[in-house]
Structure formats: structure tokens, C-alpha cells
Design a protein around this motif. Structure first.
Motif, PDB file in Angstrom:
ATOM      1  N   UNK A  90       0.822  -1.218   0.000  1.00 50.41           N
ATOM      2  CA  UNK A  90       0.000   0.000   0.000  1.00 50.41           C
ATOM      3  C   UNK A  90       0.854   1.266   0.000  1.00 50.41           C
ATOM      4  N   UNK A  91       0.458   2.189  -0.882  1.00 55.89           N
ATOM      5  CA  UNK A  91       1.169   3.458  -0.988  1.00 55.89           C
ATOM      6  C   UNK A  91       0.250   4.458  -1.679  1.00 55.89           C
ATOM      7  N   UNK A  92       0.112   5.627  -1.093  1.00 56.28           N
ATOM      8  CA  UNK A  92      -0.725   6.676  -1.671  1.00 56.28           C
ATOM      9  C   UNK A  92       0.067   7.977  -1.641  1.00 56.28           C
ATOM     10  N   UNK A  93       0.103   8.630  -2.790  1.00 58.67           N
ATOM     11  CA  UNK A  93       0.794   9.915  -2.866  1.00 58.67           C
ATOM     12  C   UNK A  93      -0.006  10.864  -3.750  1.00 58.67           C
ATOM     13  N   UNK A  94      -0.144  12.092  -3.272  1.00 61.01           N
ATOM     14  CA  UNK A  94      -0.707  13.171  -4.072  1.00 61.01           C
ATOM     15  C   UNK A  94       0.339  14.276  -4.035  1.00 61.01           C
ATOM     16  N   UNK A  95       0.776  14.671  -5.219  1.00 58.68           N
ATOM     17  CA  UNK A  95       1.836  15.671  -5.317  1.00 58.68           C
ATOM     18  C   UNK A  95       1.344  16.808  -6.206  1.00 58.68           C
ATOM     19  N   UNK A  96       1.490  18.012  -5.701  1.00 61.33           N
ATOM     20  CA  UNK A  96       1.204  19.205  -6.500  1.00 61.33           C
ATOM     21  C   UNK A  96       2.553  19.799  -6.885  1.00 61.33           C
ATOM     22  N   UNK A  97       2.840  19.779  -8.167  1.00 68.21           N
ATOM     23  CA  UNK A  97       4.133  20.188  -8.702  1.00 68.21           C
ATOM     24  C   UNK A  97       4.205  21.709  -8.814  1.00 68.21           C
ATOM     25  N   UNK A  98       5.365  22.261  -8.472  1.00 64.47           N
ATOM     26  CA  UNK A  98       5.555  23.717  -8.591  1.00 64.47           C
ATOM     27  C   UNK A  98       5.620  24.147 -10.052  1.00 64.47           C
ATOM     28  N   UNK A  99       6.391  23.417 -10.835  1.00 65.46           N
ATOM     29  CA  UNK A  99       6.638  23.803 -12.223  1.00 65.46           C
ATOM     30  C   UNK A  99       6.156  22.680 -13.149  1.00 65.46           C
ATOM     31  N   UNK A 100       5.195  22.997 -14.005  1.00 68.72           N
ATOM     32  CA  UNK A 100       4.592  21.995 -14.890  1.00 68.72           C
ATOM     33  C   UNK A 100       5.630  21.301 -15.786  1.00 68.72           C
ATOM     34  N   UNK A 101       6.733  21.948 -16.077  1.00 68.36           N
ATOM     35  CA  UNK A 101       7.728  21.308 -16.947  1.00 68.36           C
ATOM     36  C   UNK A 101       8.366  20.087 -16.271  1.00 68.36           C
ATOM     37  N   UNK A 102       8.223  19.953 -14.950  1.00 72.39           N
ATOM     38  CA  UNK A 102       8.791  18.813 -14.217  1.00 72.39           C
ATOM     39  C   UNK A 102       7.825  17.653 -14.030  1.00 72.39           C
ATOM     40  N   UNK A 103       6.584  17.816 -14.419  1.00 70.98           N
ATOM     41  CA  UNK A 103       5.573  16.819 -14.070  1.00 70.98           C
ATOM     42  C   UNK A 103       5.844  15.462 -14.724  1.00 70.98           C
ATOM     43  N   UNK A 104       6.238  15.440 -15.989  1.00 67.07           N
ATOM     44  CA  UNK A 104       6.500  14.154 -16.654  1.00 67.07           C
ATOM     45  C   UNK A 104       7.708  13.455 -16.057  1.00 67.07           C
ATOM     46  N   UNK A 105       8.732  14.227 -15.704  1.00 73.50           N
ATOM     47  CA  UNK A 105       9.914  13.662 -15.070  1.00 73.50           C
ATOM     48  C   UNK A 105       9.557  13.035 -13.719  1.00 73.50           C
ATOM     49  N   UNK A 106       8.740  13.724 -12.941  1.00 76.91           N
ATOM     50  CA  UNK A 106       8.328  13.192 -11.638  1.00 76.91           C
ATOM     51  C   UNK A 106       7.470  11.946 -11.807  1.00 76.91           C
ATOM     52  N   UNK A 107       6.592  11.968 -12.776  1.00 75.92           N
ATOM     53  CA  UNK A 107       5.746  10.793 -13.027  1.00 75.92           C
ATOM     54  C   UNK A 107       6.615   9.591 -13.413  1.00 75.92           C
ATOM     55  N   UNK A 108       7.649   9.841 -14.184  1.00 72.65           N
ATOM     56  CA  UNK A 108       8.561   8.767 -14.574  1.00 72.65           C
ATOM     57  C   UNK A 108       9.310   8.212 -13.354  1.00 72.65           C
ATOM     58  N   UNK A 109       9.707   9.086 -12.451  1.00 73.36           N
ATOM     59  CA  UNK A 109      10.389   8.639 -11.229  1.00 73.36           C
ATOM     60  C   UNK A 109       9.470   7.765 -10.386  1.00 73.36           C
ATOM     61  N   UNK A 110       8.202   8.135 -10.317  1.00 74.94           N
ATOM     62  CA  UNK A 110       7.231   7.336  -9.569  1.00 74.94           C
ATOM     63  C   UNK A 110       7.009   6.002 -10.272  1.00 74.94           C
ATOM     64  N   UNK A 111       6.974   6.013 -11.602  1.00 73.68           N
ATOM     65  CA  UNK A 111       6.837   4.769 -12.377  1.00 73.68           C
ATOM     66  C   UNK A 111       7.996   3.817 -12.096  1.00 73.68           C
ATOM     67  N   UNK A 112       9.189   4.368 -11.970  1.00 72.93           N
ATOM     68  CA  UNK A 112      10.354   3.541 -11.642  1.00 72.93           C
ATOM     69  C   UNK A 112      10.171   2.867 -10.289  1.00 72.93           C
TER      70      UNK A 112
END
Length: 165
Positions: free
Chosen positions: A91-113
Motif C-alpha cells: 500500500x502506498x498513496x501519494x498526491x503531489x502538487x508540482x511547482x513547475x509543470x515542466x517537471x511533471x512528466x519527469x516526476x511521473x517517470x520517477x514514480x513509475x520507476x
């Protein structure tokens, strides 16, 4: 003369009443466009808390955010993170509000890893927990990222979507 004044007062009151009712009805049907909400991740997390039991989960901090996802707290505006109390639960739940939209895909990829690593470690070890990982929800909406690895993933996703309407 008295009858005219009485009649005028009664007619005035009725006219004012009808106008008031008409205005109330028309204002209710005005079709105002709702502005999109802009809640913090903490507010969304609070809504999630109402639909699923988080009592047994541990709330994560900046160190945990960095350790699990390689995301620096300075990159996010706000977040909530809940993890299983032991390493034999997925079990793991995370909600993240990103400061800069240009980082959102990179962060999503890190979570996918992170999800991929968890999937590999649970696949043969704990099939019930592996199933939760396989039916995870990972999505973005505007500047928000949701990760839900839980038996309640569907409800968590619905709550996330509703919070951002």
C-alpha cells in the motif's frame, strides 16, 4: 381615497414579491461557470482520508519523498504521502502538487520507476500484494500527480478527480 391607497399598497407588495421571486429563480438558473478548483495536495489527501482507512499507514515526510521517488521537496508545492507500515505490504498513496509543470512528466517517470521496482520485488514473494501493485493508479491532472496502490485505488482515483473539477 383610502381604498386607492390600500389598493396601491397591496398591489405594490404583490409586485415587489413577484419581482423578488423572479429574480431569485433567474439567478439560480444563470448557468454560472464554476472556476476550476486549485486545492493543495493536503486538501486532496484529507478528502482521501474520508474514503479509505489510512490509520495503519505511515505518513511520509521530505526524506521519504526523496528516498522513494527521488523527488526533492523543493520541486513540489505540496504533497501527501502514505506508505505501508511494513515492507511486506504494498500500500502506498501519494498526491503531489508540482511547482513547475515542466517537471511533471519527469516526476511521473520517477514514480513509475518506483512502481516497477516494487512490482519486481513482490511478484513472486507476495502475490496478494503484487496484485495491488498491478492495479495501481498513476495519473496526472494539471499540476497534480496521483499514485494509489491500495485495495481502494478506484475510490481514491474518483476522489482525486472530484477534488480537481
Amino acid at each position: 381615497m383610502r381604498n386607492i391607497i390600500k389598493s396601491f399598497n397591496t398591489k405594490s407588495v404583490i409586485t415587489i414579491f413577484v419581482c423578488t421571486i423572479t429574480l431569485v429563480v433567474l439567478s439560480g438558473c444563470s448557468g454560472k461557470q464554476e472556476t476550476p478548483s486549485n486545492p493543495s495536495a493536503l486538501e486532496i489527501g484529507e478528502q482521501i482520508r474520508h474514503i479509505t482507512n489510512l490509520e495503519d499507514m505511515k505518513e511520509g515526510d521530505n526524506k521519504k519523498l526523496q528516498k522513494l521517488y527521488n523527488i526533492n521537496a523543493d520541486e513540489v508545492e505540496s504533497y501527501v504521502l502514505y506508505t505501508a507500515p511494513t515492507n511486506i505490504k504494498a500500500d502506498e498513496i501519494a498526491v503531489i502538487k508540482v511547482k513547475d509543470m515542466k517537471n511533471i512528466n519527469n516526476m511521473k517517470e520517477k514514480i513509475s520507476n518506483r512502481i516497477e521496482k516494487r512490482s519486481i520485488s513482490f511478484k513472486d514473494y507476495l502475490p496478494e500484494e503484487y496484485f495491488l501493485i498491478e492495479k495501481h493508479v498513476l495519473k496526472t491532472k494539471d499540476s497534480y500527480i496521483l499514485l494509489a496502490i491500495s485495495k481502494d485505488s478506484d475510490q481514491i482515483e474518483k476522489t482525486f478527480d472530484k477534488a480537481l473539477k
